[in-house]
Design a protein around this motif. Structure first.
Motif, PDB file in Angstrom:
ATOM      1  N   MET A 616       0.870  -1.165   0.000  1.00 34.79           N
ATOM      2  CA  MET A 616       0.000   0.000   0.000  1.00 34.79           C
ATOM      3  C   MET A 616       0.911   1.220   0.000  1.00 34.79           C
ATOM      4  SD  MET A 616      -3.162  -0.958  -0.042  1.00 34.79           S
ATOM      5  CE  MET A 616      -4.264  -2.319   0.378  1.00 34.79           C
ATOM      6  N   VAL A 617       0.962   1.927  -1.122  1.00 30.98           N
ATOM      7  CA  VAL A 617       1.979   2.947  -1.338  1.00 30.98           C
ATOM      8  C   VAL A 617       1.406   4.351  -1.161  1.00 30.98           C
ATOM      9  CG1 VAL A 617       3.677   3.873  -2.961  1.00 30.98           C
ATOM     10  CG2 VAL A 617       3.143   1.425  -2.968  1.00 30.98           C
ATOM     11  N   MET A 618       2.117   5.143  -0.372  1.00 37.25           N
ATOM     12  CA  MET A 618       1.845   6.582  -0.333  1.00 37.25           C
ATOM     13  C   MET A 618       2.943   7.282  -1.132  1.00 37.25           C
ATOM     14  SD  MET A 618       2.048   9.373   2.785  1.00 37.25           S
ATOM     15  CE  MET A 618       0.379   9.347   3.426  1.00 37.25           C
ATOM     16  N   MET A 619       2.527   8.196  -2.013  1.00 39.57           N
ATOM     17  CA  MET A 619       3.471   9.022  -2.764  1.00 39.57           C
ATOM     18  C   MET A 619       3.463  10.416  -2.162  1.00 39.57           C
ATOM     19  SD  MET A 619       5.605   9.285  -5.301  1.00 39.57           S
ATOM     20  CE  MET A 619       6.494  10.709  -5.952  1.00 39.57           C
ATOM     21  N   VAL A 620       4.634  10.876  -1.736  1.00 42.16           N
ATOM     22  CA  VAL A 620       4.780  12.234  -1.219  1.00 42.16           C
ATOM     23  C   VAL A 620       5.635  13.002  -2.218  1.00 42.16           C
ATOM     24  CG1 VAL A 620       5.484  13.693   0.714  1.00 42.16           C
ATOM     25  CG2 VAL A 620       4.656  11.374   1.136  1.00 42.16           C
ATOM     26  N   GLY A 621       5.005  13.904  -2.931  1.00 46.69           N
ATOM     27  CA  GLY A 621       5.726  14.627  -3.964  1.00 46.69           C
ATOM     28  C   GLY A 621       5.070  15.948  -4.270  1.00 46.69           C
ATOM     29  N   ASP A 622       5.750  16.733  -5.084  1.00 46.92           N
ATOM     30  CA  ASP A 622       5.227  18.032  -5.461  1.00 46.92           C
ATOM     31  C   ASP A 622       3.898  17.861  -6.173  1.00 46.92           C
ATOM     32  OD1 ASP A 622       4.979  20.313  -7.604  1.00 46.92           O
ATOM     33  OD2 ASP A 622       6.237  21.077  -5.994  1.00 46.92           O
ATOM     34  N   GLY A 623       2.899  18.631  -5.738  1.00 46.79           N
ATOM     35  CA  GLY A 623       1.551  18.474  -6.285  1.00 46.79           C
ATOM     36  C   GLY A 623       1.425  18.871  -7.734  1.00 46.79           C
ATOM     37  N   LEU A 624       2.464  19.483  -8.312  1.00 46.91           N
ATOM     38  CA  LEU A 624       2.371  19.946  -9.692  1.00 46.91           C
ATOM     39  C   LEU A 624       3.058  18.977 -10.635  1.00 46.91           C
ATOM     40  CD1 LEU A 624       3.229  23.654  -8.918  1.00 46.91           C
ATOM     41  CD2 LEU A 624       0.980  22.621  -9.087  1.00 46.91           C
ATOM     42  N   ASN A 625       4.339  18.706 -10.368  1.00 43.10           N
ATOM     43  CA  ASN A 625       5.121  17.903 -11.295  1.00 43.10           C
ATOM     44  C   ASN A 625       4.896  16.407 -11.141  1.00 43.10           C
ATOM     45  OD1 ASN A 625       6.703  20.249 -12.319  1.00 43.10           O
ATOM     46  ND2 ASN A 625       7.316  20.332 -10.180  1.00 43.10           N
ATOM     47  N   ASP A 626       4.417  15.993  -9.962  1.00 40.20           N
ATOM     48  CA  ASP A 626       4.239  14.562  -9.715  1.00 40.20           C
ATOM     49  C   ASP A 626       2.776  14.143  -9.770  1.00 40.20           C
ATOM     50  OD1 ASP A 626       6.960  13.931  -9.318  1.00 40.20           O
ATOM     51  OD2 ASP A 626       6.876  14.801  -7.318  1.00 40.20           O
ATOM     52  N   ALA A 627       1.944  14.939 -10.410  1.00 42.48           N
ATOM     53  CA  ALA A 627       0.513  14.639 -10.432  1.00 42.48           C
ATOM     54  C   ALA A 627       0.196  13.232 -10.931  1.00 42.48           C
ATOM     55  CB  ALA A 627      -0.229  15.685 -11.267  1.00 42.48           C
ATOM     56  N   PRO A 628       0.828  12.733 -12.016  1.00 44.60           N
ATOM     57  CA  PRO A 628       0.495  11.375 -12.462  1.00 44.60           C
ATOM     58  C   PRO A 628       0.830  10.309 -11.432  1.00 44.60           C
ATOM     59  CG  PRO A 628       1.601  12.608 -14.205  1.00 44.60           C
ATOM     60  CD  PRO A 628       1.736  13.416 -12.962  1.00 44.60           C
ATOM     61  N   SER A 629       1.998  10.404 -10.798  1.00 38.20           N
ATOM     62  CA  SER A 629       2.378   9.401  -9.807  1.00 38.20           C
ATOM     63  C   SER A 629       1.564   9.564  -8.525  1.00 38.20           C
ATOM     64  CB  SER A 629       3.882   9.483  -9.495  1.00 38.20           C
ATOM     65  OG  SER A 629       4.266  10.803  -9.196  1.00 38.20           O
ATOM     66  N   LEU A 630       1.179  10.788  -8.181  1.00 32.72           N
ATOM     67  CA  LEU A 630       0.302  10.984  -7.032  1.00 32.72           C
ATOM     68  C   LEU A 630      -1.028  10.271  -7.251  1.00 32.72           C
ATOM     69  CD1 LEU A 630       0.878  14.784  -6.267  1.00 32.72           C
ATOM     70  CD2 LEU A 630       1.710  12.851  -4.935  1.00 32.72           C
ATOM     71  N   ALA A 631      -1.532  10.361  -8.470  1.00 34.71           N
ATOM     72  CA  ALA A 631      -2.810   9.719  -8.786  1.00 34.71           C
ATOM     73  C   ALA A 631      -2.691   8.204  -8.800  1.00 34.71           C
ATOM     74  CB  ALA A 631      -3.314  10.214 -10.140  1.00 34.71           C
ATOM     75  N   ALA A 632      -1.510   7.683  -9.141  1.00 33.46           N
ATOM     76  CA  ALA A 632      -1.327   6.236  -9.246  1.00 33.46           C
ATOM     77  C   ALA A 632      -1.195   5.564  -7.890  1.00 33.46           C
ATOM     78  CB  ALA A 632      -0.086   5.931 -10.098  1.00 33.46           C
ATOM     79  N   ALA A 633      -0.765   6.307  -6.871  1.00 34.96           N
ATOM     80  CA  ALA A 633      -0.526   5.724  -5.555  1.00 34.96           C
ATOM     81  C   ALA A 633      -1.840   5.431  -4.839  1.00 34.96           C
ATOM     82  CB  ALA A 633       0.336   6.670  -4.723  1.00 34.96           C
ATOM     83  N   HIS A 634      -1.742   4.595  -3.791  1.00 32.95           N
ATOM     84  CA  HIS A 634      -2.904   4.283  -2.962  1.00 32.95           C
ATOM     85  C   HIS A 634      -3.423   5.544  -2.285  1.00 32.95           C
ATOM     86  CE1 HIS A 634      -5.593   1.880  -0.536  1.00 32.95           C
ATOM     87  NE2 HIS A 634      -5.058   2.337   0.584  1.00 32.95           N
ATOM     88  N   VAL A 635      -2.508   6.407  -1.871  1.00 34.69           N
ATOM     89  CA  VAL A 635      -2.849   7.700  -1.297  1.00 34.69           C
ATOM     90  C   VAL A 635      -1.667   8.618  -1.548  1.00 34.69           C
ATOM     91  CG1 VAL A 635      -1.914   7.187   0.998  1.00 34.69           C
ATOM     92  CG2 VAL A 635      -3.774   8.847   0.773  1.00 34.69           C
ATOM     93  N   SER A 636      -1.932   9.925  -1.613  1.00 38.10           N
ATOM     94  CA  SER A 636      -0.866  10.857  -1.969  1.00 38.10           C
ATOM     95  C   SER A 636      -0.885  12.069  -1.064  1.00 38.10           C
ATOM     96  CB  SER A 636      -1.020  11.295  -3.424  1.00 38.10           C
ATOM     97  OG  SER A 636      -2.304  11.851  -3.648  1.00 38.10           O
ATOM     98  N   MET A 637       0.292  12.678  -0.950  1.00 40.61           N
ATOM     99  CA  MET A 637       0.449  13.832  -0.076  1.00 40.61           C
ATOM    100  C   MET A 637       1.446  14.791  -0.701  1.00 40.61           C
ATOM    101  SD  MET A 637       1.218  13.655   4.007  1.00 40.61           S
ATOM    102  CE  MET A 637       0.824  15.010   5.104  1.00 40.61           C
ATOM    103  N   SER A 638       1.151  16.084  -0.580  1.00 39.10           N
ATOM    104  CA  SER A 638       2.029  17.088  -1.191  1.00 39.10           C
ATOM    105  C   SER A 638       2.478  18.110  -0.167  1.00 39.10           C
ATOM    106  CB  SER A 638       1.303  17.822  -2.323  1.00 39.10           C
ATOM    107  OG  SER A 638       1.176  17.004  -3.452  1.00 39.10           O
ATOM    108  N   PRO A 639       3.796  18.289  -0.025  1.00 35.99           N
ATOM    109  CA  PRO A 639       4.293  19.431   0.751  1.00 35.99           C
ATOM    110  C   PRO A 639       4.296  20.638  -0.162  1.00 35.99           C
ATOM    111  CG  PRO A 639       6.125  18.107   0.009  1.00 35.99           C
ATOM    112  CD  PRO A 639       4.877  17.459  -0.525  1.00 35.99           C
ATOM    113  N   ILE A 640       3.187  21.301  -0.231  1.00 28.48           N
ATOM    114  CA  ILE A 640       2.989  22.260  -1.311  1.00 28.48           C
ATOM    115  C   ILE A 640       3.218  23.680  -0.833  1.00 28.48           C
ATOM    116  CG2 ILE A 640       0.532  22.653  -0.976  1.00 28.48           C
ATOM    117  CD1 ILE A 640       0.344  22.166  -4.086  1.00 28.48           C
ATOM    118  N   SER A 641       3.763  24.493  -1.681  1.00 29.11           N
ATOM    119  CA  SER A 641       4.004  25.890  -1.339  1.00 29.11           C
ATOM    120  C   SER A 641       2.691  26.655  -1.363  1.00 29.11           C
ATOM    121  CB  SER A 641       4.987  26.515  -2.330  1.00 29.11           C
ATOM    122  OG  SER A 641       4.419  26.561  -3.626  1.00 29.11           O
ATOM    123  N   ALA A 642       2.658  27.736  -0.607  1.00 31.84           N
ATOM    124  CA  ALA A 642       1.421  28.492  -0.470  1.00 31.84           C
ATOM    125  C   ALA A 642       0.909  29.004  -1.809  1.00 31.84           C
ATOM    126  CB  ALA A 642       1.656  29.665   0.481  1.00 31.84           C
ATOM    127  N   ALA A 643       1.837  29.412  -2.665  1.00 32.48           N
ATOM    128  CA  ALA A 643       1.417  30.003  -3.934  1.00 32.48           C
ATOM    129  C   ALA A 643       0.734  29.006  -4.845  1.00 32.48           C
ATOM    130  CB  ALA A 643       2.632  30.595  -4.642  1.00 32.48           C
TER     131      ALA A 643
END
Length: 730
Positions: A616-643
């Motif tokens: 069961m994989v969690m992907m922690v990555g940038d919400g912009l550039n890693d969108a495809p892999s975030l969607a592929a994971a069981h659950v995803s999390m982004s340390p995202i900048s305010a902007a």
């Protein structure tokens, strides 16, 4: 004359041909209400979304723009037995506060009556086995009736009104059998008193109402406390702005009247109502909402300021970049609201159970009465057994089991800096056993420094910065920031995983990876001197330049990785960066499995491989550039900048410079899942044990009231344990 109703002021236009409105709905108290409202509204043609937020009793509706009049939703809710009106924070809080005071008044009346009726019942119970005269017993019964009947009529209003509204519209809810049970118990008690019987059940009726009100009041206060966490955002919103209307002339205007590009003045002690960039002045600001740090941050020209930040010392001139609904604060509020749009598996289970409840419990009570009557019991004893079944089978515990845990857990996670973007994220995070981290902007801080800017011609640096504005990559953002770029080049396109390119005066300009810009040789020279630096190349015609960019690891990255591994979660590092930089980060963080130079497709392939292996994989990555892999994971999390918060695609996001929210998300989710399961076991186990006992006639209405209310209170108290998890020093 019929008045027209215009709700267009409350309608938000979402784009993509959709419109949205939030309605406050009175009388929503259980999972059955949620299910009925959502099914009733979803049945309207052209409605694309109907979701109820039980925490603040709000329904979010989306529909095809222009297809429906919002007044139709209010009419439909009225048909279902619920009063509704456009949701406004101030109005909703006022109504909720009044409801809370009304519940407290009802509880006070019910509790006072219960104490007095119980005092009168004690001599009756003892007198029935001693020498009390029938006249004395009747006297105590009539005094109990004089206390219990008006008290029940007043204190039972929350249940009687709800039941009446449901029955009036041809529906049933959890309050229907409760009301039937109370009314039958009171009616039977009056008949018994008139007939000089030994037993009456005024004590059971009023005690049932008391227990139910205790549970409902505790539930409402739990939701209000959790809602207050997100509601504190409203307190951070300044309603007015001091705007420059001339070079040296200022005017105080509503925040809604400010647009991007305006210049505003932020004085010491004021909260910012806008997002923007400081153009003049120096100060310290409290931006703990953004960074999670309680220490004040020093700001100067070029620094970013976000809505909700508190100016501490000096006056600041700020150029507005976003105002009103476009600010970071508004984005956070929308993200919090969006978290209720997806139903978890456990909530769906509770919804199905609540739909089955009413017909099952009424049938069970009727069969119990019929069965005892056929078996030779008196009509009196048969009806008493049926009343006990009606009362004891109330599924309040089941209705509260999951929503209460989710409400408490989401509030605790918000306090820890984690924002939910999906209603079932809590359950999915609790199941993970492997986490894949991206490096750039995730394990490292999002801010970069261009370390060789002095070696690049100023005009090239400025042009590369303008080109970088068209890219979402954090390295490109650092280049644009360092170059002071303000206006992007027109007609620039982005090639995912490679870079951006455009045409300037007939020449192609590119910014991206060295191979994309055909600058591998220059990049290798820089990397040989600084193997841990990241590089971004620029080309124009036959000219090539390479920028060396550095960033540091998040301050608690090593501690968080170690804590995850201690919890039995394997950690892996996948990055599109060069091997020396990725290896250095992996060694520093003690991550044994890492890969460098991976493309977005490679990340997806790795996630799919791990899923096939049963992880069961969690992907922690940038919400912009890693969108495809975030969607592929069981659950995803982004340390995202305010902007970039508005562009978040992950199931969970967090702000700030620390990685600790990842641990908080895991710990709170695991505890919440345990509490959900415990509450389901408690609710189901209670009914499994209590219902057969009631059917067999071993339970009086009084004992049934105590048992049912006790199970609901137990479920809520268990859910409140999710407010805190054991804290480990990172």
């Amino acid at each position: 004359m019929q008045a027209t109703r215009d709700f267009s002021h409350y309608v938000k236009h979402l784009g993509s041909g959709l419109a949205h409105i939030d309605l406050a709905v009175e009388g929503v108290s259980c999972a059955g209400c949620i299910s009925k409202i959502e099914r009733g509204l979803s049945a309207i043609p052209d409605v694309t979304l109907a979701r109820v937020n039980l925490t603040d009793r709000r329904v979010a509706l989306e529909w095809k723009e222009g297809a429906l009049d919002p007044a139709r939703f209010i009419d439909r809710l009225a048909e279902l037995g619920y009063k509704a009106y456009p949701f406004e924070i101030v109005t909703a809080e006022a109504v909720e506060a009044e409801n809370s005071r009304f519940l407290l008044r009802c509880l006070g009346v019910a509790a006072f009556a219960t104490m007095n009726v119980m005092m009168l019942s004690i001599p009756v119970w003892s007198g029935n086995v001693s020498d009390m005269l029938p006249e004395q017993r009747d006297f105590f019964h009539w005094i109990s009736a004089l206390i219990a009947l008006p008290a029940a009529a007043y204190a039972g209003q929350p249940f009687f009104r709800s039941a009446f509204n449901a029955l009036r519209t041809g529906n049933v809810n959890m309050d229907v059998p409760i009301s039937i049970g109370v009314i039958l118990a009171l009616a039977t008690s009056i008949v018994e008193t008139i007939g000089h019987a030994e037993h009456a059940y005024f004590d059971a009726s009023i005690m049932l109402i008391t227990f139910l009100l205790v549970g409902r009041y505790l539930d409402q206060n739990t939701r209000r406390r959790t809602r207050a966490v997100a509601g504190n955002l409203a307190a951070l919103k300044a309603e007015t702005v001091t705007k420059f209307v001339g070079p040296d002339e200022i005017s105080v205007v509503p925040a809604a009247a400010v647009t991007a590009g305006d210049i505003v003045l932020l004085r010491p002690g004021e909260r910012s109502a806008i997002d923007g960039t400081i153009i003049d002045g120096r100060s310290e600001i409290d931006q703990s909402l953004i960074t999670g740090e309680t220490l004040h941050a020093s700001v100067e020209p070029g620094s970013e300021v976000y809505a909700g930040s508190l100016n501490i010392s000096g006056s600041l001139r700020i150029r507005v970049s976003a105002a009103s609904e476009g600010t970071l604060l508004a984005e956070i509020q929308r993200l919090l609201d969006h978290a209720v749009q997806v139903r978890s598996r456990y909530v769906q289970l509770a919804d199905r159970a609540s739909r089955l409840y009413a017909p099952v419990v009424h049938a069970t009570a009727f069969l119990t009465m019929t069965g005892w009557f056929i078996a030779g019991a008196s009509f009196h004893d048969s009806i008493i057994s049926a009343i006990a079944v009606l009362i004891i089978t109330c599924p309040c515990a089941l209705g509260l089991a999951i929503p209460t845990v989710q409400t408490v857990a989401s509030g605790a996670m918000f306090r820890a800096g984690v924002l939910l973007n999906s209603g079932d994220a809590i359950e999915r995070v609790a199941e993970i056993d492997r986490i894949i981290f991206d490096k750039t902007g995730t394990l490292t801080l999002p801010e970069f420094d261009v370390v060789n800017s002095a070696a690049v011609p100023a005009d090239v640096f400025e042009l590369a910065g303008r080109l970088a504005l068209a890219s979402h990559h954090p390295v490109a953002a650092a280049l644009a920031r360092a170059a002071g770029a303000k206006s992007p080049l027109p007609g620039v396109t982005e090639q995912p995983g490679q870079g951006v390119r455009g045409i300037l005066k007939g020449e192609e300009v590119r910014l991206g990876s060295p191979s994309f810009c055909k600058a591998d040789n220059l990049a290798n020279i820089i990397l040989s001197r600084d193997p841990e630096a990241s590089v971004v190349a620029f080309s124009r015609g036959g000219k090539r330049y390479v920028f060396a960019i550095r960033q540091s690891l998040r301050p608690d990255a090593s501690a968080v990785i170690a804590a995850l591994q201690k919890r039995g979660i394997a950690v892996e590092l996948l990055s599109g960066d060069r091997e020396p930089a990725v290896r250095a980060a992996a060694e520093m963080l003690q991550v044994p499995e890492w890969r460098a130079g991976v493309t977005p497709a490679d990340k997806i392939a790795r996630i799919e491989e791990l899923k096939r292996q049963g992880f069961m994989v969690m992907m922690v990555g940038d919400g912009l550039n890693d969108a495809p892999s975030l969607a592929a994971a069981h659950v995803s999390m982004s340390p995202i900048s305010a902007a970039h918060l508005s562009q978040a695609t992950a199931d969970l996001v967090f702000l700030g410079n620390r990685l600790a929210p990842v641990i908080a998300a895991v710990d709170h989710s695991r505890k919440a899942l345990r509490l959900m399961r415990q509450n389901l076991y408690l609710a189901v186990g209670y009914n499994f044990l209590a219902v057969p006992i009631a059917i067999l006639g071993f339970v009086t209405p009084l004992i049934a009231a105590a048992a049912m209310s006790g199970s609901s209170i137990l479920v809520m108290l268990n859910a409140l344990r999710g407010r805190h998890v054991p804290q480990e020093t990172l």
